[in-house]
Design an enzyme around this catalytic site. Sequence first.
Site, PDB file in Angstrom:
ATOM      1  N   HIS A   1      62.965 101.806  26.284  1.00  0.00           N
ATOM      2  CA  HIS A   1      63.140 102.299  24.919  1.00  0.00           C
ATOM      3  C   HIS A   1      64.317 101.600  24.254  1.00  0.00           C
ATOM      4  O   HIS A   1      65.471 101.871  24.572  1.00  0.00           O
ATOM      5  CB  HIS A   1      63.342 103.826  24.955  1.00  0.00           C
ATOM      6  CG  HIS A   1      63.479 104.438  23.603  1.00  0.00           C
ATOM      7  ND1 HIS A   1      64.310 105.493  23.335  1.00  0.00           N
ATOM      8  CD2 HIS A   1      62.886 104.121  22.427  1.00  0.00           C
ATOM      9  CE1 HIS A   1      64.215 105.801  22.055  1.00  0.00           C
ATOM     10  NE2 HIS A   1      63.367 104.989  21.484  1.00  0.00           N
TER      11      HIS A   1
ATOM     12  N   GLU B   1      67.160 102.544  26.906  1.00  0.00           N
ATOM     13  CA  GLU B   1      66.858 103.637  27.841  1.00  0.00           C
ATOM     14  C   GLU B   1      65.750 103.155  28.782  1.00  0.00           C
ATOM     15  O   GLU B   1      64.685 102.730  28.326  1.00  0.00           O
ATOM     16  CB  GLU B   1      66.376 104.885  27.086  1.00  0.00           C
ATOM     17  CG  GLU B   1      67.506 105.669  26.442  1.00  0.00           C
ATOM     18  CD  GLU B   1      67.018 106.936  25.733  1.00  0.00           C
ATOM     19  OE1 GLU B   1      67.655 107.977  25.895  1.00  0.00           O
ATOM     20  OE2 GLU B   1      65.999 106.869  25.022  1.00  0.00           O
TER      21      GLU B   1
HETATM   22  P1  NAI Z   1      55.703  99.340  13.164  1.00  0.00           P
HETATM   23  O1  NAI Z   1      54.687 100.127  12.428  1.00  0.00           O
HETATM   24  O2  NAI Z   1      56.754  98.612  12.410  1.00  0.00           O
HETATM   25  O3  NAI Z   1      54.967  98.262  14.078  1.00  0.00           O
HETATM   26  C1  NAI Z   1      53.870  98.532  14.887  1.00  0.00           C
HETATM   27  C2  NAI Z   1      53.075  97.247  14.998  1.00  0.00           C
HETATM   28  O4  NAI Z   1      52.100  97.385  16.002  1.00  0.00           O
HETATM   29  C3  NAI Z   1      52.332  96.875  13.725  1.00  0.00           C
HETATM   30  O5  NAI Z   1      52.714  95.575  13.339  1.00  0.00           O
HETATM   31  C4  NAI Z   1      50.866  96.939  14.121  1.00  0.00           C
HETATM   32  O6  NAI Z   1      50.105  95.955  13.465  1.00  0.00           O
HETATM   33  C5  NAI Z   1      50.930  96.711  15.603  1.00  0.00           C
HETATM   34  N1  NAI Z   1      49.813  97.295  16.345  1.00  0.00           N
HETATM   35  C6  NAI Z   1      49.305  98.526  16.222  1.00  0.00           C
HETATM   36  N2  NAI Z   1      48.293  98.696  17.111  1.00  0.00           N
HETATM   37  C7  NAI Z   1      48.195  97.541  17.817  1.00  0.00           C
HETATM   38  C8  NAI Z   1      47.351  97.101  18.859  1.00  0.00           C
HETATM   39  N3  NAI Z   1      46.402  97.888  19.349  1.00  0.00           N
HETATM   40  N4  NAI Z   1      47.551  95.862  19.352  1.00  0.00           N
HETATM   41  C9  NAI Z   1      48.497  95.052  18.839  1.00  0.00           C
HETATM   42  N5  NAI Z   1      49.317  95.433  17.835  1.00  0.00           N
HETATM   43  C10 NAI Z   1      49.153  96.650  17.329  1.00  0.00           C
HETATM   44  O7  NAI Z   1      56.341 100.345  14.208  1.00  0.00           O
HETATM   45  P2  NAI Z   1      57.746 100.254  14.932  1.00  0.00           P
HETATM   46  O8  NAI Z   1      58.751 100.952  14.131  1.00  0.00           O
HETATM   47  O9  NAI Z   1      57.979  98.852  15.348  1.00  0.00           O
HETATM   48  O10 NAI Z   1      57.493 101.158  16.219  1.00  0.00           O
HETATM   49  C11 NAI Z   1      56.743 100.705  17.319  1.00  0.00           C
HETATM   50  C12 NAI Z   1      57.002 101.605  18.505  1.00  0.00           C
HETATM   51  O11 NAI Z   1      58.391 101.597  18.792  1.00  0.00           O
HETATM   52  C13 NAI Z   1      56.640 103.063  18.301  1.00  0.00           C
HETATM   53  O12 NAI Z   1      56.186 103.576  19.522  1.00  0.00           O
HETATM   54  C14 NAI Z   1      57.956 103.703  17.907  1.00  0.00           C
HETATM   55  O13 NAI Z   1      58.009 105.065  18.202  1.00  0.00           O
HETATM   56  C15 NAI Z   1      58.904 102.912  18.784  1.00  0.00           C
HETATM   57  N6  NAI Z   1      60.288 102.877  18.341  1.00  0.00           N
HETATM   58  C16 NAI Z   1      60.585 102.747  17.009  1.00  0.00           C
HETATM   59  C17 NAI Z   1      61.906 102.712  16.606  1.00  0.00           C
HETATM   60  C18 NAI Z   1      62.271 102.525  15.166  1.00  0.00           C
HETATM   61  O14 NAI Z   1      63.421 102.793  14.804  1.00  0.00           O
HETATM   62  N7  NAI Z   1      61.371 102.054  14.330  1.00  0.00           N
HETATM   63  C19 NAI Z   1      63.009 102.831  17.577  1.00  0.00           C
HETATM   64  C20 NAI Z   1      62.577 102.869  18.952  1.00  0.00           C
HETATM   65  C21 NAI Z   1      61.261 102.934  19.291  1.00  0.00           C
END
Ligand code: NAI
Length: 695
Positions: free
Chosen positions: A426, A438
Amino acid sequence: MSDAIAYERIGDIAVLKAQNPPVNALGQAVRIGLIEGMDRAEADGVRAVLIYGDGSTFFAGADIREFGKTPLEPYLPDVCNRIEAAPMLVVSALHGTALGGGLEVALATHYRVAVPAARVGLPEVLLGVLPGAGGTQRLPRVAGIEAALDIITTGRHVGAAEALELGVIDKLAEGDPREVGLAFVRELLADGAPRRPVSELPAPTPVDFDAIHEQVLRKGRGQISPATAVRAVQAATELPFFEGLACERALFRELMETDQRQGLIHAFFSERAVGKLPELVGVEPRPVSAIGVIGGGTMGAGIATAALLSGLRVALIEMTGEAAEAARGRIEGNLSGARKRGKISDAQYAALMGDALAVSTDYGALADADLVIEAVFESMDVKKEVFARLDAACKPGAVLATNTSYLDVNEIAAATTRPADVIGLHFFSPAHVMRLLEVVVADATAPDVVATGFALGKRLKKISVRAGVCDGFIGNRILATYRTCADHMVLDGASPYQIDKVLTGFGFAMGPFAVADLAGLDIGWATRKRKAATRDPRERVPTYADVLCEEGNFGQKTGAGYYIYEAGRRAGVPNPRVTALIEAERADRGITPRDFSDDEILRRYMAAMVNESARVVGEGIARRPLDVDMTLLFGYGFPRYYGGPLKWADIQGLDGLLADIRRFAEDDPWFWQPAPLLEQLVAEGRQFDDLNKAG
Ligand code: NAI
Ligand code: 3HC
């Protein structure tokens, strides 16, 4: 003669070699050895003394483990004065790091030579004290006031070349420190160089110390040691040398007694202890040279950037060709930022954006990956589907990691045929900047997969903390609780702006509502919706923030949230719509708002944080209190000088905190259930830190 210093006579030169591994810290035995060595050299009638360190470094400073205990003679300032007052030439040869007391010893010698890779510095303020063995008096005399103030108040390491330019060292020479040192001594003797005690150099010219003190105090956000150090440097300009030294010593002793010194020393040792876990002893991590990243949004792009910057090859998978190119664009943006800041060269940038990175929509590109990190949408269904595909595409032994913020890593692991290879990694946003990682260990995760997570963290220069599986792991779970406490205070009469002000006054860079605006209000909104179905009816959850989101206000990215952000300005002004929504909700709920003093806000907020932290440790989600402390320090902006919430709690007194919680429980017994571990520690008269020592 003390074993910590070896004495050798080479013709008319006495050589004092420090041998106190790992960093030649100036503990009592070393100080005794230095005095004995100087006495013996004088009795031997040598013409010069050379001081250098065995192993990887010159003295890296005073022995920090002696801090807070009764000072042991001989004191370091006296050792330095003894060295400087010697009737013969005294020379030091520096390699590795000459820090703190180490640089102070070097400044007490008459001449200094260093190997080009050496670094010097006075990092004492980072430990809550100030240079206490003449550093604030001698450094300004050799480097001038401006450079000395910069070096002392920031604690930064100064490279040998810069140190030479500043006059802190006299010569650079490549080679073994002993040979380099002996050659320099012989050169000085041949030239008939005189003794050159820094204390006899003219006092530096004063500057506007009040203005600098003010500026340093503001920058320290509540940290007092850098500003106190300014006053010690001021003494160098106003008092004769030995009176200045006494002033420095008095200020040093004052700081030694502070809570901030305790907090910063706790942070220093915890930062190093956090990756040392019994379960990792003797466990070899799996080799990792190529990684895969699934999803190239905010997090995936940041993770890929961090990996590229540490020399790993990255294959990034997105859903569509456009999304893959957009991910490449994000990584390019991150890397150009690194190039602009001088972190990488133009050539490195080109290489990283070229061969080291491949973006694709084809899981086949993961065939070589030693470790894959999934960072797709925060949805269990999507994650399960991705892990099933990873299971099919990745080579045997590849580590399969999820960057989920809250979801159950056991359930994700069960979507594969190899749950032993699955782990949570994480990262925090922005992943190439934030230091915390993490390492979330699921029920079936194999020990060498855990070790691989820690090894990757080290490679990416992260502070890795082991966490167990629960909603939010260590950090987000604790955050959810103290955020809820803040929400309750808002419902009952406090304003988000008062709460933010109290917390920045405490030392956080931002308050919780400003942080929410930065992270995006949609994240909390989604979490509230996810938890709604299983929520206990006794839980109080405000709805005004949902309305804010329904109206399209997600914080900074949309220009408005709790605050309104004018274009081009990072700091916002309070959003009147928020105040109106809060008032309407209070009216709906029949709440008569009451005043909260700043003190009560802080007490409630911190009690909520400490109570949940105690629960997280009690349940084994965090192995030790220090794991919670490092999580909050490196991921949530908790002021380093308090050491972390549980160190802070120890210093405040656990019985007072528990009494607060019991008092708050009179109004809301559901939220304010005391953590069993906190009750147990109070009953036993123990502290959280006792658990760190035990484990
Ligand atoms: P985001 O929405 O910016 O990016 C997600 C990306 O994944 C998108 O570009 C999408 O096109 C891609 N995607 C979705 N399904 C897919 C698939 N089946 N195969 C390939 N690509 C796919 O989201 P973000 O903020 O980057 O978050 C991603 C993960 O990280 C989530 O689980 C979130 O909870 C976690 N996270 C987010 C934080 C934050 O501050 N934004 C901090 C720590 C963890
Ligand atoms: N005292 C006691 N132990 C120390 C120490 C010190 N000054 N510096 C490092 N150590 C210990 C570490 O805790 C670690 O112990 P461990 O192996 O049991 O965990 C071990 O030495 C190796 O340290 P690192 O893991 O940090 O090794 P690195 O090679 O990564 O870094 C270093 C080496 C740059 C020297 C780094 O350890 C460091 O920055 N040390 C602190 C330097 C410092 O702050 N000096 C000033 C002390 S205050 C002072 O001198 C007061 C004076 O003015 C009177």
